[in-house]
Design a protein around this motif. Sequence first.
Motif, short mmCIF file in Angstrom:
data_model
loop_
_atom_site.label_atom_id
_atom_site.label_comp_id
_atom_site.label_asym_id
_atom_site.label_seq_id
_atom_site.Cartn_x
_atom_site.Cartn_y
_atom_site.Cartn_z
N VAL A 163 -0.71 12.16 -11.48
CA VAL A 163 0.66 11.77 -11.14
C VAL A 163 0.85 11.65 -9.62
N ALA A 164 -0.08 12.23 -8.85
CA ALA A 164 0.07 12.23 -7.39
C ALA A 164 0.11 10.82 -6.82
N GLY A 165 -0.76 9.94 -7.31
CA GLY A 165 -0.80 8.58 -6.78
C GLY A 165 0.50 7.83 -6.99
N PRO A 166 0.97 7.67 -8.24
CA PRO A 166 2.23 6.95 -8.47
C PRO A 166 3.43 7.62 -7.79
N PRO A 171 8.13 6.01 -3.19
CA PRO A 171 9.04 5.72 -2.07
C PRO A 171 8.70 4.41 -1.35
N PHE A 172 7.41 4.13 -1.21
CA PHE A 172 6.98 2.89 -0.57
C PHE A 172 7.34 1.68 -1.42
N PHE A 173 7.19 1.84 -2.74
CA PHE A 173 7.57 0.76 -3.64
C PHE A 173 9.06 0.47 -3.54
N LEU A 174 9.88 1.50 -3.46
CA LEU A 174 11.33 1.32 -3.38
C LEU A 174 11.72 0.64 -2.06
N LEU A 175 11.06 1.04 -0.97
CA LEU A 175 11.33 0.40 0.32
C LEU A 175 10.94 -1.07 0.27
N TRP A 176 9.79 -1.35 -0.34
CA TRP A 176 9.35 -2.74 -0.46
C TRP A 176 10.29 -3.55 -1.34
N TYR A 177 10.69 -2.98 -2.47
CA TYR A 177 11.50 -3.70 -3.45
C TYR A 177 12.90 -4.01 -2.92
N PHE A 178 13.58 -3.01 -2.38
CA PHE A 178 14.97 -3.21 -1.97
C PHE A 178 15.10 -3.94 -0.63
N SER A 179 14.02 -4.00 0.14
CA SER A 179 14.07 -4.75 1.41
C SER A 179 13.47 -6.14 1.27
N ARG A 182 10.63 -6.56 3.78
CA ARG A 182 10.90 -6.54 5.23
C ARG A 182 10.58 -5.18 5.84
N TRP A 183 10.83 -4.10 5.12
CA TRP A 183 10.63 -2.75 5.66
C TRP A 183 9.23 -2.22 5.39
N MET A 184 8.63 -2.67 4.31
CA MET A 184 7.33 -2.15 3.91
C MET A 184 6.58 -3.21 3.12
N GLY A 185 5.29 -3.40 3.42
CA GLY A 185 4.49 -4.36 2.68
C GLY A 185 3.98 -3.76 1.38
N PHE A 186 3.72 -4.61 0.40
CA PHE A 186 3.24 -4.11 -0.89
C PHE A 186 1.82 -3.55 -0.76
N GLY A 187 1.08 -4.01 0.24
CA GLY A 187 -0.24 -3.44 0.48
C GLY A 187 -0.17 -1.96 0.80
N ASP A 188 0.88 -1.53 1.50
CA ASP A 188 1.06 -0.12 1.80
C ASP A 188 1.34 0.68 0.53
N VAL A 189 2.05 0.07 -0.41
CA VAL A 189 2.31 0.72 -1.70
C VAL A 189 0.99 1.00 -2.41
N LYS A 190 0.13 -0.01 -2.47
CA LYS A 190 -1.17 0.14 -3.13
C LYS A 190 -2.06 1.14 -2.39
N LEU A 191 -2.01 1.11 -1.07
CA LEU A 191 -2.80 2.04 -0.28
C LEU A 191 -2.37 3.48 -0.55
N MET A 192 -1.06 3.70 -0.65
CA MET A 192 -0.55 5.05 -0.89
C MET A 192 -0.91 5.54 -2.28
N LEU A 193 -1.01 4.64 -3.24
CA LEU A 193 -1.46 5.01 -4.58
C LEU A 193 -2.86 5.60 -4.52
#
Length: 263
Positions: A163-166, A171-179, A182-193
Motif C-alpha cells: 500500500v506504500a506505493g499507491p 498526493p502527487f496524483f491529486l496535484l497532477w489531476y486538479f492542476s 501544471r503543478w506536478m507532472g504525471f511522471g512524478d506520480v509514477k516515480l513516487m509509486l
Amino acid sequence: MILLPVFVFLFGLIIGSFLNVVILRLNTGRSIAKGRSACAHCARKLAWYELVPVLSFLGLRGKCRTCRAPISFQYAVVELTTALTFVILYITTVINGGFALYSYLSFAFLCVIASILIVITIYDIKHKIIPDKLVYLFIGLSFLSIVWKVATIPGFLVGEALVAGPLLALPFFLLWYFSGGRWMGFGDVKLMLGIGWLLGLSAGAMALLFSFWIGGIFGMFLLALAKQYSMKSQVPFAPFLIMGTFIAGVWSITLNSFFQIWL
C-alpha cells in the motif's frame, strides 16, 4: 580490504560513462549499445583514450581535441556521482552486512536501481520529462524488492509495503489531476509509486519530506541568484525526489527514527 572499495569506485566510473551514453541517446532513435561516441559539435569519432572516465575530461581540459568546443560537465559529474554512489552502497550493504551473499545481491540490485535513478535525474533536468521506459523499469524493480523482502525478512509486513506505493503517490496524483499537469507532472506520480514500493511507507514518507526541503532550499537560491527564474518557472522535481530517496534509503531514516532524534 581497501582495494575492494577502490575497485567498486572504478567500476562505478565505467558504469557512469555508460549512463552518459544512455542519457545522450535515449529517445533519439540511436542505438544505446552500438555506435562509437563522437564529438557533439564536429562529429569526429572519439579515440579510446578520449573515453577514459573523468581523466579524459581533465586531460582535454573540458574541450574537444579537434574543434576545441566545450565538453559538458555532465559527463564527469555523472561518472563521479555513479562511482561515489556505488561506494556508499557497497559500504552500507556489503561491509555493514558482513560480506554475506545476501549483502552482495542487495548491493548489485541497488546499483541497478541507482543507475536508473541517476539517468532519470539528468534526463529530467535536461528535458523536463521522465522517460516512461525508465520509470516503468524502476517501478517493476521496486515491486520485485517487496518480493525479495518477503522471501528473506521474517515477519515482513507485505500489506503495508504494497500500500506504500499507491498511498505516497496519491498526493502527487491529486496535484497532477486538479492542476491539469501544471503543478506536478504525471511522471512524478509514477516515480513516487516506485519510491514507495522501494522504501516502504515510513522511509518513503521521509524521502518525500527530504525532497521538499531540498527543493525549497534550491528554489530560494535559484530565485536569489538567477534573474531569469521566477515563482512561475518550471523546475523538475524528480531530482529532489531521488535525492530524498537516496538519503532516506541509504541511511534507513524512517519517520520513527527521525522524530526520536529531534523530539
